[in-house]
Design an enzyme around this catalytic site. Structure first.
Site, PDB file in Angstrom:
ATOM      1  N   HIS A  45       0.851  -1.194   0.000  1.00  0.00           N
ATOM      2  CA  HIS A  45       0.000   0.000   0.000  1.00  0.00           C
ATOM      3  C   HIS A  45       0.887   1.245   0.000  1.00  0.00           C
ATOM      4  CE1 HIS A  45      -3.839   2.042   1.172  1.00  0.00           C
ATOM      5  NE2 HIS A  45      -3.074   2.835   1.887  1.00  0.00           N
ATOM      6  N   HIS A  78      -3.003   4.642  -2.879  1.00  0.00           N
ATOM      7  CA  HIS A  78      -4.080   5.367  -2.195  1.00  0.00           C
ATOM      8  C   HIS A  78      -3.864   6.861  -2.426  1.00  0.00           C
ATOM      9  CE1 HIS A  78      -5.976   6.307   2.040  1.00  0.00           C
ATOM     10  NE2 HIS A  78      -6.653   6.849   1.043  1.00  0.00           N
ATOM     11  N   MET A 149     -11.917   4.390   5.585  1.00  0.00           N
ATOM     12  CA  MET A 149     -10.902   5.029   6.428  1.00  0.00           C
ATOM     13  C   MET A 149     -11.343   4.941   7.888  1.00  0.00           C
ATOM     14  SD  MET A 149      -8.524   5.852   4.410  1.00  0.00           S
ATOM     15  CE  MET A 149      -7.461   6.597   5.663  1.00  0.00           C
ATOM     16  N   GLY A 154      -4.282  11.130   6.088  1.00  0.00           N
ATOM     17  CA  GLY A 154      -3.227  12.150   6.163  1.00  0.00           C
ATOM     18  C   GLY A 154      -2.000  11.756   6.962  1.00  0.00           C
ATOM     19  N   GLY A 156       0.029   8.500   9.430  1.00  0.00           N
ATOM     20  CA  GLY A 156       0.066   7.190  10.057  1.00  0.00           C
ATOM     21  C   GLY A 156       0.028   7.353  11.566  1.00  0.00           C
ATOM     22  N   GLY A 157      -0.170   6.251  12.262  1.00  0.00           N
ATOM     23  CA  GLY A 157      -0.051   6.252  13.716  1.00  0.00           C
ATOM     24  C   GLY A 157      -1.211   6.862  14.477  1.00  0.00           C
ATOM     25  N   ASP A 185      -8.397   1.024   6.503  1.00  0.00           N
ATOM     26  CA  ASP A 185      -7.095   1.695   6.570  1.00  0.00           C
ATOM     27  C   ASP A 185      -7.066   2.683   7.737  1.00  0.00           C
ATOM     28  OD1 ASP A 185      -4.656   2.894   6.017  1.00  0.00           O
ATOM     29  OD2 ASP A 185      -5.268   3.750   4.092  1.00  0.00           O
ATOM     30  N   GLY A 186      -6.110   2.458   8.640  1.00  0.00           N
ATOM     31  CA  GLY A 186      -5.882   3.411   9.726  1.00  0.00           C
ATOM     32  C   GLY A 186      -6.059   2.781  11.103  1.00  0.00           C
ATOM     33  N   GLY A 187      -4.993   2.772  11.877  1.00  0.00           N
ATOM     34  CA  GLY A 187      -5.087   2.269  13.253  1.00  0.00           C
ATOM     35  C   GLY A 187      -5.321   0.768  13.352  1.00  0.00           C
ATOM     36  N   GLY A 207       0.251   0.093   8.944  1.00  0.00           N
ATOM     37  CA  GLY A 207       1.524   0.805   8.877  1.00  0.00           C
ATOM     38  C   GLY A 207       2.308   0.633  10.161  1.00  0.00           C
ATOM     39  N   SER A 208       2.057   1.524  11.111  1.00  0.00           N
ATOM     40  CA  SER A 208       2.906   1.561  12.305  1.00  0.00           C
ATOM     41  C   SER A 208       2.879   0.263  13.118  1.00  0.00           C
ATOM     42  CB  SER A 208       2.547   2.760  13.186  1.00  0.00           C
ATOM     43  OG  SER A 208       1.171   2.939  13.233  1.00  0.00           O
TER      44      SER A 208
END
Ligand code: DX5
Ligand code: ZN
Length: 233
Positions: A45, A78, A149, A154, A156-157, A185-187, A207-208
């Site tokens: 991604h 994305h 989302m 905007g 990460g983390g 996507d996200g968290g 991600g993180s």
């Protein structure tokens, strides 16, 4: 690989853990990609941010091209950018296999989703937490993938927004068993992934939580097995 083939592969491999390179070490990007491949990643991604639609700026064509040269994995791009229609062809040429646009950036996403398919890529539609789900509902048959989302696009983390679960459930009920790929996507981490799987997500962008781990393979396997366990509930 052709778009149809990628879609079929993703469907049969679901739940799919999708590493978001935003959290990778960009000084050693090729090494990071190798480690992800060895960890069993099936797709990558790539978060494109323009400092306009979102406050942050990430990277653009040159980096996508470099990533394209480093891997055969499908690239899930994305687009968190204003006026995405101006750049679709260039992103495709740079190596994108999936192109996801944000509903907030266009009046009508249909011509762009059509254009993405015409370019031979997989057409994704995303929406931010403040955007009502009704804004995307009427375009489900024009997209191959919906990216829910679970943070404001905007950065990460950020912390997972629980309202994403209702959205996933709602979309899963609307699309049924297999037509559309549902991505979140996200968290996403070991606490939230099971909830998303239970709510109906097929793909989990992380991600993180992934890059913060020493052993990517172990983390990917843990995440996938959590998703699998909860998917069957
Ligand atoms: C956020 C991006 C995400 C981000 C997720 O705007 O779209 O793909 O990399 O990062 P984590 O998993 O850290 O929330
Ligand atoms: Zn993303």
């Amino acid at each position: 690989m052709a778009a149809k083939e990628i879609i079929a592969k993703l469907r049969s491999a679901a739940p799919v853990i999708v590493p978001s390179l935003l959290a990778a070490d960009f000084a050693h990007l090729e090494q990071e990609i190798r480690r992800l491949e060895e960890a069993g990643a099936q797709i990558l991604h790539l978060d494109i941010m323009d400092g306009h639609f979102v406050p942050n700026i990430s990277f653009g064509f040159l980096v996508i091209e470099a990533i394209r040269r480093s891997t055969h994995l499908p690239l899930d791009v994305h687009l968190m950018i204003s006026e995405p229609g101006r750049y679709l062809e260039r992103f495709r040429k740079a190596g994108a296999d999936l192109l996801t646009i944000h509903i907030e950036t266009v009046d009508d996403p249909r011509p762009l989703l059509r254009e993405i398919r015409r370019l031979g890529a997989i057409a994704g539609l995303s929406f931010n937490p403040p955007t009502p789900i009704e804004a995307v509902e009427c375009y489900l048959c024009d997209a191959d993938l919906v990216l829910v989302m679970s943070v404001m696009a905007g950065y990460g983390g950020q912390e997972f927004d629980l309202q994403a679960l209702d959205r996933l459930r709602h979309l899963r009920a609307a699309v049924g068993g297999n037509d559309l790929l549902l991505s979140v996507d996200g968290g996403i981490n070991d606490h939230t992934i099971g909830l998303c799987a239970e709510a109906g997500a097929d793909m989990f962008v992380t991600g993180s939580a992934l890059f913060g781990r020493h052993d990517y393979r172990q983390a990917m396997e843990e995440f996938r097995s959590l998703a699998l366990t909860h998917k069957n509930i």
